[in-house]
Design an enzyme around this catalytic site. Structure first.
Site, PDB file in Angstrom:
ATOM      1  N   TYR A  29      -2.983  -6.200  16.977  1.00  0.00           N
ATOM      2  CA  TYR A  29      -3.104  -5.402  15.754  1.00  0.00           C
ATOM      3  C   TYR A  29      -4.471  -4.737  15.689  1.00  0.00           C
ATOM      4  O   TYR A  29      -4.596  -3.546  15.370  1.00  0.00           O
ATOM      5  CB  TYR A  29      -2.883  -6.312  14.554  1.00  0.00           C
ATOM      6  N   LYS A  52      -5.332  -0.733  15.670  1.00  0.00           N
ATOM      7  CA  LYS A  52      -6.048  -0.059  14.590  1.00  0.00           C
ATOM      8  C   LYS A  52      -7.315   0.625  15.095  1.00  0.00           C
ATOM      9  O   LYS A  52      -7.699   1.690  14.589  1.00  0.00           O
ATOM     10  CB  LYS A  52      -6.378  -1.056  13.472  1.00  0.00           C
ATOM     11  N   ILE A  67       0.831  -1.206   0.000  1.00  0.00           N
ATOM     12  CA  ILE A  67       0.000   0.000   0.000  1.00  0.00           C
ATOM     13  C   ILE A  67       0.864   1.253   0.000  1.00  0.00           C
ATOM     14  O   ILE A  67       0.568   2.221  -0.709  1.00  0.00           O
ATOM     15  CB  ILE A  67      -0.939  -0.013   1.213  1.00  0.00           C
ATOM     16  N   ARG A  80       3.403  13.948  15.542  1.00  0.00           N
ATOM     17  CA  ARG A  80       4.014  14.930  16.442  1.00  0.00           C
ATOM     18  C   ARG A  80       5.199  15.626  15.783  1.00  0.00           C
ATOM     19  O   ARG A  80       5.337  16.851  15.848  1.00  0.00           O
ATOM     20  CB  ARG A  80       4.469  14.224  17.724  1.00  0.00           C
TER      21      ARG A  80
END
Length: 263
Positions: free
Chosen positions: A152, A156, A18, A121
């Site tokens: 996981y 998410k 991706i 940040r």
């Protein structure tokens, strides 16, 4: 259409899958992209095949590494306008949860959730500098429904919350924060498991699993001026998986067919 002409973009976990597809898509629309990854050699190879791209090692689990990558983007491009938080860690579940080690849990949360926070940040002052900054986080359907992988999935789900709180915090500075939530995507993690992908094709209402380019297209929209009034949202790009219970519908259809045959 070159919606990102003059933009500087940093993408984490961009050597493959991706992240790579997103780097190619944004570069095709004029962006100068910093391909970052913990695999520096793979990042360099990917960047070499993308016009105007550069590469940089980045471990999102390390604050100094993240800050160095952000500084690299600003130095190379003179600006940082888009951050795509794509890096993640997904540890396999043990058969029994009581056997799950702390380190696997901690790593998934640190990379998939805290890593996105570290990047946001470090990037925020630069994203706010020109009034067109955007962060796009890559979530997962695992954050909304049970598909396994405890750590996981929790990370998410947390990332979706972080997307909303960051959006509220950054709005006054002209920075938008959104999330893309993919379903199953055909990446190298599925290499050698074509039979499994064929089975999964039948689970998705649109009849196929996703391609990395499907997610890249959604990221491009959310990062662009076309989404200038969109912030704090999660865009599902999941082939209808979370909206439609295909298995349940098929069961009802099979029962209806059986009932008709019994008449």
């Amino acid at each position: 259409m070159r919606r990102f002409e003059g933009y500087g973009v940093l993408i984490t976990g961009a050597a493959r899958g991706i992240g790579e597809a997103t780097a190619r898509r944004l570069a095709s629309e004029g962006a100068r992209v910093l391909v970052t990854d913990i695999d520096a050699e793979a990042a360099e190879r990917t960047a070499a095949g993308i016009e105007g791209a550069a590469s940089c090692y980045c471990d999102v689990g390390d604050r100094a590494s993240v800050e160095a990558a952000v500084a690299c983007a600003v130095e190379r491009f003179g600006t940082l306008d888009v951050l795509v938080n794509n890096a993640f860690s997904c540890s396999p579940d043990t058969p029994l949860i009581e056997d799950q080690p702390d380190d696997a849990w901690s790593r998934d949360l640190d990379i998939s959730l805290t890593g996105a926070f570290r990047c946001a940040r470090a990037a925020m002052p630069h994203l706010a500098a020109h009034g067109r900054g955007a962060i796009v986080n890559i979530g997962s359907v695992n954050g909304e429904q049970d598909f396994g992988n405890h750590a996981y999935s929790a990370a998410k789900a947390g990332l979706a919350s972080l997307t909303r709180t960051l959006a509220g915090d950054a709005a006054a500075r002209g920075v938008r924060v959104n999330q893309v939530t993919p379903g199953t995507i055909r990446t190298r993690s599925w290499d050698g498991r074509q039979d499994s992908l064929e089975i999964l094709n039948g689970v998705y209402p649109l009849g196929r699993v996703g391609e990395p380019e499907d997610i890249a297209a959604a990221v491009a929209f959310l990062a662009s001026h076309d989404a200038s009034w969109v912030t704090g949202t999660t865009l599902r790009v999941d082939g209808g998986l979370l909206a439609v219970n295909t298995g349940f519908q098929r069961m009802l259809a099979d029962e209806a067919d059986q009932g008709a045959q019994d008449v």
